[in-house]
Design an enzyme around this catalytic site. Structure first.
Site, short mmCIF file in Angstrom:
data_model
loop_
_atom_site.label_atom_id
_atom_site.label_comp_id
_atom_site.label_asym_id
_atom_site.label_seq_id
_atom_site.Cartn_x
_atom_site.Cartn_y
_atom_site.Cartn_z
N VAL A 117 0.84 -1.21 0.00
CA VAL A 117 0.00 0.00 0.00
C VAL A 117 0.87 1.26 0.00
O VAL A 117 0.83 2.05 -0.93
CB VAL A 117 -0.99 0.02 1.20
CG1 VAL A 117 -1.79 1.32 1.20
CG2 VAL A 117 -1.92 -1.18 1.16
N CYS A 118 1.69 1.43 1.02
CA CYS A 118 2.45 2.69 1.19
C CYS A 118 3.51 2.89 0.10
O CYS A 118 3.81 4.03 -0.26
CB CYS A 118 3.13 2.72 2.55
SG CYS A 118 2.00 2.55 3.94
#
Length: 195
Positions: A117-118
Site C-alpha cells: 500500500v504505502c
C-alpha cells in the site's frame, strides 16, 4: 530507465509511513529487521547528505506516530514531514510531491512501511513522472508474503529497481575506503547478523 548508478549526489530518499501502529501490521518480514533497515536508510541519508523526505498518514489514528528514532536521526526532516490525512498515494499529496520536487533529484530511493500500500502507489506515480526509482523492499513489508510478492512484482514490471538495504548502501558507498564509504560502513555493519 537510466543505467547510471544511484549516488549520494544524484538521489533523494523517501521514507513513507514508518509509524509504530502500521509497522505492527507487517508480517512478511520480522519487525526488528524492517525497523533496523529503515533507520539505516535514514542514518545513511543524513551521514552523506542525501535529501531525506518523510511522510506519515493519520498519526492520531491506529497508524500512530512516526518512529521516535527518526526524530533523533533527522530532526529537521521529521519536523518538516508531510502529515497526510487519508491520502493513500503519498505522491498525490501536494505537500509531499512538492518536497520531492524541491530535492532537485531525479533518482528516488523509496521505502514505505507496507510495500503493498504505502510503497507501490507513490512508486508507480514517480515512474510515470519520469523519475528513476529504487525500492528498498526490506525496509518495509506487507501483512502477508503473497501481498508483498505481488506488490514487488507490480513495481518491478512498471520499471522500478527492487533492492535491499545493504545492497543500496553498498551502491551509495561506491568505495569502502572513500570518505563517503567510511561513513556508510557502520550502518552496514549494524545490519549484519550477530554471532
Amino acid at each position: 530507465m537510466s543505467a547510471q548508478p544511484f549516488t549520494a549526489d544524484n538521489a533523494a530518499m523517501l521514507l513513507i509511513d514508518h509509524q509504530v501502529g502500521t509497522m505492527g501490521w507487517v508480517r512478511s518480514i520480522p519487525f526488528e529487521s524492517m525497523k533496523a533497515n529503515a533507520l539505516a536508510l535514514a542514518r545513511t541519508a543524513k551521514a552523506v547528505d542525501i535529501p531525506l523526505v518523510l511522510t506519515s498518514s493519520m498519526e492520531e489514528y491506529a497508524q500512530g506516530p512516526l518512529l521516535a528514532e527518526l526524530q533523533e536521526i533527522a530532526p529537521k526532516e521529521f519536523e518538516a514531514r508531510t502529515r497526510r490525512q487519508g491520502v493513500v498515494n503519498a505522491m498525490d499529496d501536494e505537500g509531499f510531491a512538492a518536497a520531492v520536487r524541491q530535492s532537485g533529484r531525479k533518482k528516488l530511493i523509496i521505502a514505505g512501511v507496507t510495500n503493498d500500500v504505502c510503497t507501490v502507489y507513490p512508486t508507480l506515480t514517480a515512474l510515470q513522472l519520469g523519475y528513476d526509482v529504487q525500492v528498498v523492499a526490506d525496509a518495509g513489508g506487507s501483512p502477508a508474503k503473497m501481498a508483498d510478492d505481488i506488490a514487488i512484482r507490480r513495481m518491478e514490471k512498471a520499471g522500478a529497481t527492487i533492492t535491499s538495504t545493504v545492497q543500496l548502501l553498498a551502491e551509495l558507498a561506491e568505495n569502502w575506503t572513500s570518505e563517503r564509504g567510511g561513513k556508510i560502513i557502520p550502518f552496514v555493519m549494524g545490519l549484519m547478523p550477530q554471532q
